[in-house]
Write a protein that holds these residues in place. Sequence first.
Motif, PDB file in Angstrom:
ATOM      1  N   VAL A 197       0.876  -1.159   0.000  1.00  0.00           N
ATOM      2  CA  VAL A 197       0.000   0.000   0.000  1.00  0.00           C
ATOM      3  C   VAL A 197       0.920   1.218   0.000  1.00  0.00           C
ATOM      4  O   VAL A 197       1.850   1.294   0.800  1.00  0.00           O
ATOM      5  N   ALA A 198       0.663   2.158  -0.917  1.00  0.00           N
ATOM      6  CA  ALA A 198       1.519   3.338  -1.038  1.00  0.00           C
ATOM      7  C   ALA A 198       0.688   4.599  -0.886  1.00  0.00           C
ATOM      8  O   ALA A 198      -0.471   4.644  -1.298  1.00  0.00           O
ATOM      9  N   HIS A 199       1.275   5.608  -0.252  1.00  0.00           N
ATOM     10  CA  HIS A 199       0.656   6.925  -0.218  1.00  0.00           C
ATOM     11  C   HIS A 199       1.757   7.975  -0.081  1.00  0.00           C
ATOM     12  O   HIS A 199       2.870   7.669   0.315  1.00  0.00           O
ATOM     13  N   VAL A 200       1.419   9.187  -0.472  1.00  0.00           N
ATOM     14  CA  VAL A 200       2.370  10.286  -0.363  1.00  0.00           C
ATOM     15  C   VAL A 200       1.924  11.150   0.811  1.00  0.00           C
ATOM     16  O   VAL A 200       0.766  11.541   0.913  1.00  0.00           O
ATOM     17  N   GLU A 201       2.858  11.405   1.710  1.00  0.00           N
ATOM     18  CA  GLU A 201       2.590  12.222   2.896  1.00  0.00           C
ATOM     19  C   GLU A 201       3.695  13.257   3.018  1.00  0.00           C
ATOM     20  O   GLU A 201       4.870  12.900   3.112  1.00  0.00           O
ATOM     21  N   ASN A 202       3.312  14.523   2.978  1.00  0.00           N
ATOM     22  CA  ASN A 202       4.285  15.615   3.054  1.00  0.00           C
ATOM     23  C   ASN A 202       5.390  15.462   2.015  1.00  0.00           C
ATOM     24  O   ASN A 202       6.566  15.670   2.309  1.00  0.00           O
ATOM     25  N   GLY A 203       5.020  15.059   0.809  1.00  0.00           N
ATOM     26  CA  GLY A 203       5.986  14.914  -0.263  1.00  0.00           C
ATOM     27  C   GLY A 203       6.836  13.661  -0.197  1.00  0.00           C
ATOM     28  O   GLY A 203       7.736  13.478  -1.003  1.00  0.00           O
ATOM     29  N   GLU A 204       6.565  12.766   0.763  1.00  0.00           N
ATOM     30  CA  GLU A 204       7.328  11.525   0.903  1.00  0.00           C
ATOM     31  C   GLU A 204       6.475  10.346   0.466  1.00  0.00           C
ATOM     32  O   GLU A 204       5.305  10.243   0.839  1.00  0.00           O
ATOM     33  N   LEU A 205       7.073   9.442  -0.301  1.00  0.00           N
ATOM     34  CA  LEU A 205       6.404   8.215  -0.684  1.00  0.00           C
ATOM     35  C   LEU A 205       6.551   7.227   0.458  1.00  0.00           C
ATOM     36  O   LEU A 205       7.662   6.965   0.916  1.00  0.00           O
TER      37      LEU A 205
END
Length: 112
Positions: free
Chosen positions: A63-71
Amino acid sequence: MSRARERKGFAEQPQHSYSAELRDELLRKLPRREKLKLADGGRIVIPAAMREEMGVKPGDTLVAHVENGELRLISRRMALRRVQEKARQRKEPGESVVDEFLAERRAMWGES
């Protein structure tokens, strides 16, 4: 020019099994940060020690998501565990969510 140098792009090679001794050595020296290259099609290779620490192997779903510009990547198993833990925190001690659900359904179906 050697044949290996002639290849361009992303060429996957099967991952070889590690001996228990090598695995233990890699786990003792886990990289905190690793420099990765973004290949054609947006592909990256997760280093073996990191895959080992994550508990994932080729073919697993992440599962992938971007948080504060971080993968951020997480295994489905770990994502499920986190959701279960959050749900567990909301449950009162001794409360049976399943029993409550079944009681509601039986009442709805007229099966007291």
